[in-house]
Design a protein around this motif. Sequence first.
Motif, PDB file in Angstrom:
ATOM      1  N   GLU A 178       0.848  -1.188   0.000  1.00 43.70           N
ATOM      2  CA  GLU A 178       0.000   0.000   0.000  1.00 43.70           C
ATOM      3  C   GLU A 178       0.880   1.234   0.000  1.00 43.70           C
ATOM      4  O   GLU A 178       1.903   1.283   0.670  1.00 43.70           O
ATOM      5  CB  GLU A 178      -0.891   0.043   1.251  1.00 43.70           C
ATOM      6  CG  GLU A 178      -1.963  -1.006   1.289  1.00 43.70           C
ATOM      7  CD  GLU A 178      -2.880  -0.865   2.501  1.00 43.70           C
ATOM      8  OE1 GLU A 178      -2.798   0.167   3.195  1.00 43.70           O
ATOM      9  OE2 GLU A 178      -3.667  -1.778   2.732  1.00 43.70           O
ATOM     10  N   ILE A 179       0.449   2.240  -0.758  1.00 43.84           N
ATOM     11  CA  ILE A 179       1.097   3.543  -0.751  1.00 43.84           C
ATOM     12  C   ILE A 179       0.015   4.572  -0.476  1.00 43.84           C
ATOM     13  O   ILE A 179      -0.984   4.638  -1.196  1.00 43.84           O
ATOM     14  CB  ILE A 179       1.818   3.823  -2.081  1.00 43.84           C
ATOM     15  CG1 ILE A 179       2.932   2.790  -2.285  1.00 43.84           C
ATOM     16  CG2 ILE A 179       2.366   5.251  -2.100  1.00 43.84           C
ATOM     17  CD1 ILE A 179       3.659   2.904  -3.597  1.00 43.84           C
ATOM     18  N   ASP A 180       0.195   5.351   0.583  1.00 43.33           N
ATOM     19  CA  ASP A 180      -0.809   6.320   1.027  1.00 43.33           C
ATOM     20  C   ASP A 180      -2.178   5.677   1.198  1.00 43.33           C
ATOM     21  O   ASP A 180      -3.201   6.245   0.833  1.00 43.33           O
ATOM     22  CB  ASP A 180      -0.908   7.505   0.053  1.00 43.33           C
ATOM     23  CG  ASP A 180       0.197   8.528   0.285  1.00 43.33           C
ATOM     24  OD1 ASP A 180       0.730   8.570   1.416  1.00 43.33           O
ATOM     25  OD2 ASP A 180       0.500   9.284  -0.654  1.00 43.33           O
ATOM     26  N   GLY A 181      -2.202   4.468   1.753  1.00 43.65           N
ATOM     27  CA  GLY A 181      -3.456   3.774   2.031  1.00 43.65           C
ATOM     28  C   GLY A 181      -4.116   3.139   0.824  1.00 43.65           C
ATOM     29  O   GLY A 181      -5.193   2.566   0.939  1.00 43.65           O
ATOM     30  N   VAL A 182      -3.481   3.228  -0.341  1.00 45.15           N
ATOM     31  CA  VAL A 182      -4.044   2.635  -1.551  1.00 45.15           C
ATOM     32  C   VAL A 182      -3.230   1.403  -1.917  1.00 45.15           C
ATOM     33  O   VAL A 182      -2.005   1.484  -2.072  1.00 45.15           O
ATOM     34  CB  VAL A 182      -4.017   3.648  -2.727  1.00 45.15           C
ATOM     35  CG1 VAL A 182      -4.516   3.001  -4.013  1.00 45.15           C
ATOM     36  CG2 VAL A 182      -4.838   4.876  -2.384  1.00 45.15           C
ATOM     37  N   GLN A 183      -3.909   0.269  -2.044  1.00 43.43           N
ATOM     38  CA  GLN A 183      -3.232  -0.960  -2.431  1.00 43.43           C
ATOM     39  C   GLN A 183      -2.780  -0.860  -3.878  1.00 43.43           C
ATOM     40  O   GLN A 183      -3.568  -0.555  -4.764  1.00 43.43           O
ATOM     41  CB  GLN A 183      -4.164  -2.156  -2.264  1.00 43.43           C
ATOM     42  CG  GLN A 183      -3.500  -3.466  -2.640  1.00 43.43           C
ATOM     43  CD  GLN A 183      -4.384  -4.660  -2.357  1.00 43.43           C
ATOM     44  OE1 GLN A 183      -5.071  -4.690  -1.360  1.00 43.43           O
ATOM     45  NE2 GLN A 183      -4.354  -5.620  -3.247  1.00 43.43           N
TER      46      GLN A 183
END
Length: 167
Positions: free
Chosen positions: A121-126
């Motif tokens: 995940e990056i910034d809460g986005v998978q």
Amino acid sequence: MTDDVTARLALPLLSAGQAQKEMTHNEALTLLDLFAHPVVLAIGIDTPPATPVAGQCWIVGAAPTGVWAGHARHLAGWSDGGWRFCIPKTGMRVWNLSDASEALFDGSGWSVGVVRGSRLEIDGVQVVAAQQSTIAEPSGGTVADIEAREAISAILAALHTHGLIAA
């Protein structure tokens, strides 16, 4: 010094009525300073460095020599009192300065630079998950659209290359 040590890092414990408790306490602090959240200069080194600096650590190689003999795959740290060694435990992680990566001890050896997980995940986005099943290459059809097929093939090749889908 006492024979009583902690279960995980083998830190020396004080004993009731022990003389020179400060020596045992200082040894425990030295070991903690070297081996709690360790940072190593290199991994797999068999020969101790000639001029280590206090606080520097290494992961000993598989065939150590000199004062490192008998400490294969251990963490070796230099202190003002000489070499200190830590037997790694399964799950222990170190940061390797030589290649800016993490190493993980799996119970028998060190895995260097391998990241394990079920998703990224990056910034809460998978952005990456477990590898999916293969996708069939485009073929046939009533209208031959070579550019579309080349674009789709390039996308599939990139997905295969990155391990996101099976080849």
